[in-house]
Design a protein around this motif. Structure first.
Motif, PDB file in Angstrom:
ATOM      1  N   ASP A  88       1.835   7.209  -6.551  1.00  0.00           N
ATOM      2  CA  ASP A  88       0.825   8.230  -6.824  1.00  0.00           C
ATOM      3  C   ASP A  88       1.378   9.631  -6.532  1.00  0.00           C
TER       4      ASP A  88
ATOM      5  N   ARG B 235       2.496   1.858  -3.469  1.00  0.00           N
ATOM      6  CA  ARG B 235       1.562   2.402  -4.453  1.00  0.00           C
ATOM      7  C   ARG B 235       1.228   3.862  -4.162  1.00  0.00           C
ATOM      8  N   LEU B 236       1.159   4.203  -2.883  1.00  0.00           N
ATOM      9  CA  LEU B 236       0.905   5.595  -2.517  1.00  0.00           C
ATOM     10  C   LEU B 236       2.080   6.481  -2.926  1.00  0.00           C
TER      11      LEU B 236
ATOM     12  N   SER C  45      -6.231   9.477  -3.441  1.00  0.00           N
ATOM     13  CA  SER C  45      -5.198   8.442  -3.496  1.00  0.00           C
ATOM     14  C   SER C  45      -5.150   7.645  -2.196  1.00  0.00           C
TER      15      SER C  45
ATOM     16  N   ARG D 112      -5.892   3.667  -2.064  1.00  0.00           N
ATOM     17  CA  ARG D 112      -4.774   2.740  -1.824  1.00  0.00           C
ATOM     18  C   ARG D 112      -4.817   2.030  -0.472  1.00  0.00           C
TER      19      ARG D 112
ATOM     20  N   GLU E 107       0.829  -1.198   0.000  1.00  0.00           N
ATOM     21  CA  GLU E 107       0.000   0.000   0.000  1.00  0.00           C
ATOM     22  C   GLU E 107       0.868   1.256   0.000  1.00  0.00           C
TER      23      GLU E 107
END
Length: 295
Positions: A227, A223-224, A241, A245, A220
């Motif tokens: 972003d 992926r953040l 976001s 996420r 997580e």
């Protein structure tokens, strides 16, 4: 060799928590009956995801699943014709639950088998009593016939949104699965191959997670970060976001006015990081060849 956490993650259950100790207690402590795991918690279907991932992580070749709230259970592989007694009266078909437990007992004679029984709060209380007898005595009765289980090869997983029947609870090992990880990890730029220029972003993210009471997993968090580098340019972007996420984030919490300052601080840190990153990338380019035009 991958850890249990890594294996669970590979089979669809992500968490910062380590369940190695609980699983060792469940599987390696001597017992006189069938081993049973009682999964409790406020994690909703995360409990189901954990049960499925655990069975696969432990390499059980036979995994059977029954949901007591399922009004349309799958049909068996073989459908037997209805039987009749000497008076011509037809016996009703065997219930899916009875059929599945009988199958689990039979399979356990040859292969390690996991039987996952989900949403037990919807089962008739008499089924709780029958399950207690199965776990304690090792056999399941259906219409006068007995199906014996191998206690060394059968594991029963019990999932309920309400407390189990007391005697059934006493025969089980209890494990908690929450909405999110209980263990809060603090990530550092070096963990992701980044330099010290990203330190302010990581510090701001840590403060934001603490304010939200969030414990993101590594995936997580990764992926953040992506972003933040590629898409997030406004507070609204950031909130979208975060909600997109992080599984356990509540949408309303992201609009709390008390978080506004931390969110703006994170955005400023992200902008500075991106500027530095672009400058470093530009500096990393080879100098132009001044003699190229003279060749």
């Amino acid at each position: 060799m991958p850890s249990l956490t890594e294996k669970l993650n590979a089979h669809g259950f992500e968490s910062n928590d380590d369940y190695e100790f609980q699983v060792r207690c469940l599987l390696e402590t001597p017992t006189s009956g069938i081993r049973a795991l009682n999964i409790e918690g406020d994690g909703g279907r995360r409990k189901t995801a954990f049960a499925n991932a655990l069975a696969r992580a432990l390499d059980f070749p036979q995994i059977l699943y029954h949901d007591f709230t399922d009004t349309h259970p799958p049909l068996p592989d073989v459908i037997l014709p209805p039987s009749q007694d000497e008076l011509g009266r037809e016996e009703p078909p065997i219930e899916p639950f009875d059929r599945l437990v009988s199958e689990a007992c039979a399979l356990s004679e040859g292969d390690p088998t996991v039987l996952v029984l989900d949403q037990l709060q919807a089962a008739d209380f008499r089924e709780h009593i029958r399950l207690h007898r199965l776990i304690k005595d090792g056999f399941w009765e259906v219409r006068g016939g007995s199906y014996f289980a191998n206690p060394n090869r059968l594991l029963i997983v019990l999932i309920s949104e309400q407390p189990l029947y007391h005697a059934l609870r006493q025969e089980s090992f209890r494990l908690w699965i929450g909405r999110q990880s209980e263990r809060q990890l603090v990530y550092h730029p070096a963990d992701f191959g980044l330099g010290s220029d990203a330190r302010n972003v990581f510090e701001a993210l840590t403060q934001l997670f603490e304010a939200l009471g969030a414990a993101p997993t590594r995936r997580e968090f990764t992926r953040l970060l992506d972003d933040l580098r590629l898409h997030v340019r406004t507070v609204e972007h950031l909130r979208l976001s975060l909600y997109g996420r992080l599984e356990a984030i509540e949408r309303e919490a992201l609009s709390d006015p008390r978080l506004r300052e931390i969110q703006h601080r994170l955005l400023e840190a992200a902008r500075s990081w991106l500027v530095t990153e672009h400058i470093e990338l530009a500096d990393a380019r080879p100098p132009p060849d001044l003699n190229q035009g003279q060749r």
